[in-house]
Design a protein around this motif. Sequence first.
Motif, PDB file in Angstrom:
ATOM      1  N   LYS A 198       0.825  -1.201   0.000  1.00 49.95           N
ATOM      2  CA  LYS A 198       0.000   0.000   0.000  1.00 49.95           C
ATOM      3  C   LYS A 198       0.866   1.262   0.000  1.00 49.95           C
ATOM      4  O   LYS A 198       0.510   2.269  -0.623  1.00 49.95           O
ATOM      5  CB  LYS A 198      -0.950  -0.006   1.196  1.00 49.95           C
ATOM      6  CG  LYS A 198      -2.015  -1.097   1.118  1.00 49.95           C
ATOM      7  CD  LYS A 198      -3.043  -0.994   2.219  1.00 49.95           C
ATOM      8  CE  LYS A 198      -4.048   0.116   1.914  1.00 49.95           C
ATOM      9  NZ  LYS A 198      -5.211   0.078   2.829  1.00 49.95           N
ATOM     10  N   LEU A 199       2.010   1.218   0.671  1.00 48.65           N
ATOM     11  CA  LEU A 199       2.931   2.356   0.629  1.00 48.65           C
ATOM     12  C   LEU A 199       3.502   2.538  -0.775  1.00 48.65           C
ATOM     13  O   LEU A 199       3.618   3.659  -1.275  1.00 48.65           O
ATOM     14  CB  LEU A 199       4.052   2.170   1.642  1.00 48.65           C
ATOM     15  CG  LEU A 199       3.690   2.419   3.103  1.00 48.65           C
ATOM     16  CD1 LEU A 199       4.791   1.898   4.022  1.00 48.65           C
ATOM     17  CD2 LEU A 199       3.445   3.906   3.369  1.00 48.65           C
ATOM     18  N   TYR A 200       3.847   1.419  -1.420  1.00 47.23           N
ATOM     19  CA  TYR A 200       4.344   1.508  -2.793  1.00 47.23           C
ATOM     20  C   TYR A 200       3.260   2.055  -3.722  1.00 47.23           C
ATOM     21  O   TYR A 200       3.533   2.858  -4.616  1.00 47.23           O
ATOM     22  CB  TYR A 200       4.797   0.138  -3.293  1.00 47.23           C
ATOM     23  CG  TYR A 200       6.294  -0.073  -3.216  1.00 47.23           C
ATOM     24  CD1 TYR A 200       7.176   0.951  -3.536  1.00 47.23           C
ATOM     25  CD2 TYR A 200       6.824  -1.306  -2.846  1.00 47.23           C
ATOM     26  CE1 TYR A 200       8.545   0.756  -3.473  1.00 47.23           C
ATOM     27  CE2 TYR A 200       8.200  -1.510  -2.784  1.00 47.23           C
ATOM     28  CZ  TYR A 200       9.052  -0.471  -3.094  1.00 47.23           C
ATOM     29  OH  TYR A 200      10.408  -0.667  -3.029  1.00 47.23           O
ATOM     30  N   GLN A 201       2.014   1.628  -3.503  1.00 50.75           N
ATOM     31  CA  GLN A 201       0.928   2.152  -4.332  1.00 50.75           C
ATOM     32  C   GLN A 201       0.755   3.647  -4.087  1.00 50.75           C
ATOM     33  O   GLN A 201       0.479   4.413  -5.018  1.00 50.75           O
ATOM     34  CB  GLN A 201      -0.374   1.420  -4.038  1.00 50.75           C
ATOM     35  CG  GLN A 201      -1.519   1.836  -4.951  1.00 50.75           C
ATOM     36  CD  GLN A 201      -1.202   1.629  -6.421  1.00 50.75           C
ATOM     37  OE1 GLN A 201      -0.808   0.532  -6.829  1.00 50.75           O
ATOM     38  NE2 GLN A 201      -1.351   2.671  -7.244  1.00 50.75           N
ATOM     39  N   GLY A 202       0.942   4.065  -2.838  1.00 57.13           N
ATOM     40  CA  GLY A 202       0.887   5.492  -2.538  1.00 57.13           C
ATOM     41  C   GLY A 202       1.939   6.269  -3.302  1.00 57.13           C
ATOM     42  O   GLY A 202       1.674   7.362  -3.823  1.00 57.13           O
ATOM     43  N   ARG A 203       3.130   5.703  -3.397  1.00 55.45           N
ATOM     44  CA  ARG A 203       4.192   6.342  -4.183  1.00 55.45           C
ATOM     45  C   ARG A 203       3.839   6.375  -5.666  1.00 55.45           C
ATOM     46  O   ARG A 203       4.084   7.373  -6.351  1.00 55.45           O
ATOM     47  CB  ARG A 203       5.509   5.582  -3.999  1.00 55.45           C
ATOM     48  CG  ARG A 203       6.299   5.960  -2.775  1.00 55.45           C
ATOM     49  CD  ARG A 203       7.574   5.168  -2.778  1.00 55.45           C
ATOM     50  NE  ARG A 203       8.476   5.589  -1.725  1.00 55.45           N
ATOM     51  CZ  ARG A 203       9.508   4.866  -1.319  1.00 55.45           C
ATOM     52  NH1 ARG A 203       9.747   3.688  -1.903  1.00 55.45           N
ATOM     53  NH2 ARG A 203      10.302   5.304  -0.364  1.00 55.45           N
ATOM     54  N   LYS A 204       3.303   5.280  -6.164  1.00 57.03           N
ATOM     55  CA  LYS A 204       2.903   5.255  -7.570  1.00 57.03           C
ATOM     56  C   LYS A 204       1.846   6.318  -7.839  1.00 57.03           C
ATOM     57  O   LYS A 204       1.877   6.989  -8.885  1.00 57.03           O
ATOM     58  CB  LYS A 204       2.386   3.866  -7.945  1.00 57.03           C
ATOM     59  CG  LYS A 204       3.460   2.792  -7.958  1.00 57.03           C
ATOM     60  CD  LYS A 204       2.869   1.408  -8.221  1.00 57.03           C
ATOM     61  CE  LYS A 204       3.952   0.335  -8.177  1.00 57.03           C
ATOM     62  NZ  LYS A 204       3.411  -1.030  -8.377  1.00 57.03           N
ATOM     63  N   ASP A 205       0.926   6.493  -6.898  1.00 54.68           N
ATOM     64  CA  ASP A 205      -0.093   7.533  -7.046  1.00 54.68           C
ATOM     65  C   ASP A 205       0.537   8.923  -7.099  1.00 54.68           C
ATOM     66  O   ASP A 205       0.091   9.788  -7.866  1.00 54.68           O
ATOM     67  CB  ASP A 205      -1.093   7.459  -5.894  1.00 54.68           C
ATOM     68  CG  ASP A 205      -1.975   6.214  -5.950  1.00 54.68           C
ATOM     69  OD1 ASP A 205      -2.067   5.595  -7.034  1.00 54.68           O
ATOM     70  OD2 ASP A 205      -2.564   5.868  -4.908  1.00 54.68           O
TER      71      ASP A 205
END
Length: 219
Positions: free
Chosen positions: A126-133
């Motif tokens: 979820k943190l990686y997805q936050g970065r992708k966002d």
Amino acid sequence: MSSFYVIDSDSVLIRPTTVADIPEIVKLQEESFADLAKIGNIWHPHELKSHLEIFPGGQLVAELDKKIVGSATSLIVQLNPTYADHTWESITGNGMLTTHFPAGDTLYGADISTHPRVRHRGIGHKLYQGRKDIAMGLNLKRMIGGGRLYNYCEHSEKLSPLEYAHNVLDCKLHDLVLSFDLINGFDFIKILPDYLEDARSLNYASFIEWVNPHYKQDP
């Protein structure tokens, strides 16, 4: 009894970091990276404050029941050439993020951590997805980082860093960091020598890259 328990990742909130989070992030770092903490290679309060002053939109925490169980630190860079060698200190401005370049085309992942007691519960994802966002929201071309070869110390007598990385790519070996990066959609580019003082990786890291599929080049 520990306040950490088996969780559903849907109960985890990913949100922007605030100044009030700094003491909890420092404690998280000490518990997440006990080996690096011994030599001082974790975030310190003055560095985290600098991150928020320089690029507040690039800093994230994962919160569970009002406790911080993960964090991610990012900055924007422009490498020339695209896959230029670098060290953690040089790319992050010795941890202060003074190298942040708002006009750059790349989000750089300087650090990501989850508390050891809640790992393998989707928080890192979820943190990686936050970065992708963040990268997609800013129309950045890609996200890159240097992931230390966490288990390389156990294989260094028989394998070169590159051979070790390829064994991980071929699923013949598992690496706590590189395997996680691959699962999260990153490609392995090359080995970065002398990336970060670290006994486990013998200072080697993998240059990883995620390409933004929605990137739109200016006309």
